[in-house]
Design an enzyme around this catalytic site. Sequence first.
Site, PDB file in Angstrom:
ATOM      1  N   GLU A 459       0.643   1.026   4.633  1.00  0.00           N
ATOM      2  CA  GLU A 459      -0.274   1.631   5.625  1.00  0.00           C
ATOM      3  C   GLU A 459      -1.469   2.284   4.949  1.00  0.00           C
ATOM      4  OE1 GLU A 459       0.778   0.096   8.762  1.00  0.00           O
ATOM      5  OE2 GLU A 459      -0.925   1.445   8.694  1.00  0.00           O
TER       6      GLU A 459
HETATM    7  C1  LIG Z   1       7.744  -3.121   1.431  1.00  0.00           C
HETATM    8  C2  LIG Z   1       6.339  -3.394   1.837  1.00  0.00           C
HETATM    9  C3  LIG Z   1       6.039  -3.589   3.181  1.00  0.00           C
HETATM   10  C4  LIG Z   1       4.730  -3.884   3.580  1.00  0.00           C
HETATM   11  N1  LIG Z   1       4.459  -4.175   4.893  1.00  0.00           N
HETATM   12  C5  LIG Z   1       3.233  -4.661   5.232  1.00  0.00           C
HETATM   13  C6  LIG Z   1       2.975  -5.174   6.535  1.00  0.00           C
HETATM   14  O1  LIG Z   1       3.840  -5.149   7.413  1.00  0.00           O
HETATM   15  N2  LIG Z   1       1.750  -5.707   6.794  1.00  0.00           N
HETATM   16  C7  LIG Z   1       0.770  -5.762   5.860  1.00  0.00           C
HETATM   17  O2  LIG Z   1      -0.313  -6.251   6.160  1.00  0.00           O
HETATM   18  N3  LIG Z   1       0.980  -5.270   4.613  1.00  0.00           N
HETATM   19  C8  LIG Z   1       2.184  -4.731   4.273  1.00  0.00           C
HETATM   20  N4  LIG Z   1       2.416  -4.263   3.004  1.00  0.00           N
HETATM   21  C9  LIG Z   1       1.334  -4.278   2.044  1.00  0.00           C
HETATM   22  C10 LIG Z   1       0.809  -2.873   1.743  1.00  0.00           C
HETATM   23  O3  LIG Z   1       0.095  -2.381   2.833  1.00  0.00           O
HETATM   24  C11 LIG Z   1      -0.025  -2.974   0.444  1.00  0.00           C
HETATM   25  O4  LIG Z   1       0.893  -3.130  -0.620  1.00  0.00           O
HETATM   26  C12 LIG Z   1      -0.901  -1.762   0.230  1.00  0.00           C
HETATM   27  O5  LIG Z   1      -1.927  -1.722   1.187  1.00  0.00           O
HETATM   28  C13 LIG Z   1      -1.535  -1.754  -1.167  1.00  0.00           C
HETATM   29  O6  LIG Z   1      -2.101  -2.983  -1.478  1.00  0.00           O
HETATM   30  P1  LIG Z   1      -1.696  -3.690  -2.855  1.00  0.00           P
HETATM   31  O7  LIG Z   1      -0.232  -3.703  -2.948  1.00  0.00           O
HETATM   32  O8  LIG Z   1      -2.426  -4.975  -2.955  1.00  0.00           O
HETATM   33  O9  LIG Z   1      -2.207  -2.716  -3.977  1.00  0.00           O
HETATM   34  P2  LIG Z   1      -3.689  -2.660  -4.564  1.00  0.00           P
HETATM   35  O10 LIG Z   1      -4.677  -2.638  -3.448  1.00  0.00           O
HETATM   36  O11 LIG Z   1      -3.836  -3.683  -5.614  1.00  0.00           O
HETATM   37  O12 LIG Z   1      -3.674  -1.224  -5.233  1.00  0.00           O
HETATM   38  C14 LIG Z   1      -3.106  -0.939  -6.513  1.00  0.00           C
HETATM   39  C15 LIG Z   1      -3.548   0.460  -6.936  1.00  0.00           C
HETATM   40  O13 LIG Z   1      -4.988   0.515  -7.010  1.00  0.00           O
HETATM   41  C16 LIG Z   1      -5.493   1.509  -6.151  1.00  0.00           C
HETATM   42  N5  LIG Z   1      -6.729   1.026  -5.545  1.00  0.00           N
HETATM   43  C17 LIG Z   1      -6.940  -0.162  -4.935  1.00  0.00           C
HETATM   44  N6  LIG Z   1      -8.221  -0.225  -4.502  1.00  0.00           N
HETATM   45  C18 LIG Z   1      -8.806   0.927  -4.835  1.00  0.00           C
HETATM   46  C19 LIG Z   1     -10.121   1.484  -4.660  1.00  0.00           C
HETATM   47  N7  LIG Z   1     -11.054   0.815  -4.019  1.00  0.00           N
HETATM   48  N8  LIG Z   1     -10.357   2.708  -5.147  1.00  0.00           N
HETATM   49  C20 LIG Z   1      -9.402   3.399  -5.789  1.00  0.00           C
HETATM   50  N9  LIG Z   1      -8.157   2.940  -5.993  1.00  0.00           N
HETATM   51  C21 LIG Z   1      -7.861   1.741  -5.513  1.00  0.00           C
HETATM   52  C22 LIG Z   1      -4.403   1.737  -5.096  1.00  0.00           C
HETATM   53  O14 LIG Z   1      -4.502   3.025  -4.510  1.00  0.00           O
HETATM   54  C23 LIG Z   1      -3.145   1.540  -5.924  1.00  0.00           C
HETATM   55  O15 LIG Z   1      -2.825   2.708  -6.617  1.00  0.00           O
HETATM   56  C24 LIG Z   1       3.705  -3.928   2.598  1.00  0.00           C
HETATM   57  C25 LIG Z   1       4.015  -3.701   1.255  1.00  0.00           C
HETATM   58  C26 LIG Z   1       5.304  -3.463   0.876  1.00  0.00           C
HETATM   59  C27 LIG Z   1       5.601  -3.284  -0.595  1.00  0.00           C
END
Ligand SMILES: Cc1cc2nc3c(=O)[nH]c(=O)nc-3n(C[C@H](O)[C@H](O)[C@H](O)COP(=O)(O)OP(=O)(O)OC[C@H]3O[C@@H](n4cnc5c(N)ncnc54)[C@H](O)[C@@H]3O)c2cc1C
Length: 624
Positions: A459
């Site tokens: 989220e």
């Molecule tokens: C168990 C689980 C359930 C989920 N359920 C859903 C779902 O139902 N629907 C859905 O759509 N998604 C879902 N997700 C996805 C989840 O919303 C994402 O994992 C989350 O938004 C983070 O994206 P990412 O994993 O690609 O991390 P990234 O975006 O790659 O982030 C990695 C790190 O970099 C930081 N970061 C990234 N961009 C920036 C920036 N611009 N500035 C500063 N820091 C930054 C982040 O804060 C984090 O610390 C789920 C994930 C999991 C693990």
Amino acid sequence: MSKPVPAINRYKADLRELSFLLFEQFQLDAILGKAPYESWGRDDIAGALVEAYRFVREVLGPLNAIGDAQGCKLVDGPQGKEVRTPEGFKEAWKKLYEQGWKAVGVEPEFGGAGAPFSLAILVEEMLCGANTAFTMYPGLAHGAADVIASFGTEEQRSLYCARMLGGQWGGTMCLTEPQAGSDVGSARTRATRNPDGTWSISGTKIFISGGDHDLAENVVHLVLARVDGAPAGTKGLTLFIVPKMRVAKDGKVGEWNDVSVGSIEHKMGINGSATCVLNFGENGKCLGEPVGGETKLNQGMPQMFKMMNGARILVGVQGISVASSAFLNALEYARERKQGSSIKQWKDATAPRVPIIEHPDVRRMLLDMKARVEGIRALALKLTVHHDYVRALAGKDDAAVAYHQGQVDLLVPLVKAYGSDQAFRVCEEAIQTFGGAGYIKDHPVEQYCRDSKIFSIYEGTNHIQAMDLVGRKLAQAGGANVRNFLGDVGKFVAAHAEHEEPKLAAAVKELGKAQEALTGATMKLMMWHQSGEIEMIPLVANRFLEMMAEVAVGWLLLEGAAVAHDKRAKLDPSHADASFYAGKEHAAIYYARNVLPTVEEKARRMNDEDRSPIEIDDASFATV
Ligand SMILES: Cc1cc2nc3c(=O)[nH]c(=O)nc-3n(C[C@H](O)[C@H](O)[C@H](O)COP(=O)(O)OP(=O)(O)OC[C@H]3O[C@@H](n4cnc5c(N)ncnc54)[C@H](O)[C@@H]3O)c2cc1C
């Protein structure tokens, strides 16, 4: 062979605390019995909490460890791979909807009971705390239905909402793609208009919670996709309704809509919740329709924001739910486990063993958990009470509605981020309180700890929440929302700084100092903004959010303590409530003396403007 997991409920809630917040601190009675809550009185709410607690202990709680151990499975089905949820989940889903526990806060238009959000959120806390993984499935279905209810056409509303809110169909929220996590705007899933006016959807979404399951006859996905020729970034995203099985106008479920499960993730926690890779249109046969119809192309993000606000509050509540049960389980264990003798008899090797609750460090951990859990729940309820007032005053008092809605908007990132960060820490502290017994699966706290880690990530990661606060929410309504928040805290300090109980008076003065430090920090953020020192803002955003949440939690704990103090003064010390009220005072004083001073220290760190994380070269982090 591993031992079979027994079907035992280990979830605990403190109903006295919930009724204190609703009726003694936040005085919800003031809006009950009148539109739109005319069918809700105090007894109905108290009764609903008792019954919800019975339901979760009997139905959801016993499946929590089982779901964790079994996880979800992918099996071959007629349309490729299908998810099978853990043992018992299907029956629990049926009972959940038969008994109406997901419909407490749902509008009567869609078959719900229309209760205040403040009750619905406490019921939700119990559902999540008893079984976080299970509760993800109905939670997402409700979030998706809410979006269709708010933005869908009349036809979409009548086709989907009641069925999704009533448990006949599930729902999901499909944003994430391999290259599009926090950066939602880089989504590549496409929507192409067909000659007959329908839309074909193609692309892959990952990490989709409840992306497939065997609990309902259909799963309705809300998919963010880019219409051919749409602008780049978030402005070019449209939200599509994409059911797994196509549905006819009369709601009959028809042929498969070319949505397939690529795989499910193996995770640290919430193992009973299927986290799916979903492929849309691998065979060119996946159809979707824009939420709200053809005039709503490229409106996907504003529509999703509606769902995100509700979902973000729920994630904070997920945090409170497991943290609360972790604390209550640790408390029970500390009362029973005997180890060591009292520190007062440290020289006497023959002194009797005492329950560990008698050791000062264990008491410190217990009070720390109590203060955080109760304070964050009070923060979440402050938000929901503002929301309930928005509904109660709509059309009657525009200025009051604007004030309450402004506070809802401001508090959402605090509830989501502080609630989830602290939940993980409280669960860890609960394990520490148990000692080795907390690390093994005989007790629920290790599962709570694993389950709770995801709350700070999905989220929108907690940094995304912090940026939402400092980049958007502080400036909303020309800064009036944050001024009102600081003003409300200031009024409480002015009214109680000379409280008759000296420890409470001193604690309120601590709150005053923290509020001043937060006001200064808010100015500092504005100054960086105006002077173009933009890099400092994300560098301190998480710290700022924590400061603001700590001020809010400190305030609400002290407000509760002041109420409790007055009530206790009128009671005979032997009355069962006397120790309950005393506990409220101790928790507030503990938080004020041990956490609020750190707000001032964090403000000093902000003023120090340490840029080390920006200045260090990438290569200087390590030599590997
Ligand atoms: C168990 C689980 C359930 C989920 N359920 C859903 C779902 O139902 N629907 C859905 O759509 N998604 C879902 N997700 C996805 C989840 O919303 C994402 O994992 C989350 O938004 C983070 O994206 P990412 O994993 O690609 O991390 P990234 O975006 O790659 O982030 C990695 C790190 O970099 C930081 N970061 C990234 N961009 C920036 C920036 N611009 N500035 C500063 N820091 C930054 C982040 O804060 C984090 O610390 C789920 C994930 C999991 C693990």
